[in-house]
Design a protein around this motif. Structure first.
Motif, mmCIF file in Angstrom:
data_model
loop_
_atom_site.group_PDB
_atom_site.id
_atom_site.type_symbol
_atom_site.label_atom_id
_atom_site.label_comp_id
_atom_site.label_asym_id
_atom_site.label_seq_id
_atom_site.Cartn_x
_atom_site.Cartn_y
_atom_site.Cartn_z
ATOM 1 N N ARG A 15 0.837 -1.209 0.000
ATOM 2 C CA ARG A 15 0.000 0.000 0.000
ATOM 3 C C ARG A 15 0.871 1.258 0.000
ATOM 4 O O ARG A 15 0.644 2.193 -0.778
ATOM 5 N N GLN A 16 1.885 1.273 0.864
ATOM 6 C CA GLN A 16 2.751 2.449 0.965
ATOM 7 C C GLN A 16 3.555 2.679 -0.308
ATOM 8 O O GLN A 16 3.665 3.806 -0.791
ATOM 9 N N ASP A 21 5.184 7.379 -7.103
ATOM 10 C CA ASP A 21 5.055 7.328 -8.559
ATOM 11 C C ASP A 21 6.324 6.800 -9.245
ATOM 12 O O ASP A 21 6.368 6.691 -10.458
ATOM 13 N N ASP A 22 7.356 6.466 -8.454
ATOM 14 C CA ASP A 22 8.597 5.964 -9.046
ATOM 15 C C ASP A 22 8.794 4.461 -8.859
ATOM 16 O O ASP A 22 9.796 3.907 -9.294
ATOM 17 N N PRO A 48 13.114 2.767 -10.100
ATOM 18 C CA PRO A 48 13.335 3.646 -11.257
ATOM 19 C C PRO A 48 14.644 3.333 -12.006
ATOM 20 O O PRO A 48 14.775 3.617 -13.173
ATOM 21 N N TRP A 49 15.636 2.785 -11.316
ATOM 22 C CA TRP A 49 16.928 2.497 -11.951
ATOM 23 C C TRP A 49 17.003 1.060 -12.470
ATOM 24 O O TRP A 49 18.033 0.601 -12.918
ATOM 25 N N GLY A 50 15.875 0.313 -12.422
ATOM 26 C CA GLY A 50 15.810 -1.008 -13.042
ATOM 27 C C GLY A 50 16.055 -2.199 -12.141
ATOM 28 O O GLY A 50 16.095 -3.334 -12.624
ATOM 29 N N LEU A 51 16.210 -1.986 -10.838
ATOM 30 C CA LEU A 51 16.407 -3.102 -9.923
ATOM 31 C C LEU A 51 15.065 -3.745 -9.592
ATOM 32 O O LEU A 51 14.108 -3.055 -9.228
#
Length: 85
Positions: A15-16, A21-22, A48-51
């Motif tokens: 939930r958190q 949005d990232d 966001p960096w693909g991990l």
């Protein structure tokens, strides 16, 4: 490759993180039903960096597979016998 984290309340963490949005969830929380991992909850998310990160929740000592082998998933220290919190 991915990184996995044990979380105590996987639904609250979901939930958190969904409020951000990232972070993108690759699936909703899944509960294994039946079989050797009955009761295990898991979900994957993407940073966001693909991990890729996996969230896990299970009850050590209460998984069906434990009746058939001495091998165990490694719980966080506070869930290990005699573990401190």
């Amino acid at each position: 490759m991915h990184l996995a984290f044990y979380v105590e309340d996987i639904y609250e963490v979901e939930r958190q993180l969904k409020q951000r949005d990232d972070i993108r969830f690759l699936c909703p929380v899944v509960r294994e039903e039946g079989g050797p991992l009955d009761g295990l909850d898991w979900a994957y998310l993407l940073t966001p960096w693909g991990l890729v990160i996996e969230l896990l929740r299970w009850r050590p000592g209460q998984m069906p597979y434990e009746a058939t082998t001495a091998k165990r998933m490694v719980p966080p220290p506070w869930l290990r016998p005699g573990g401190a919190r």
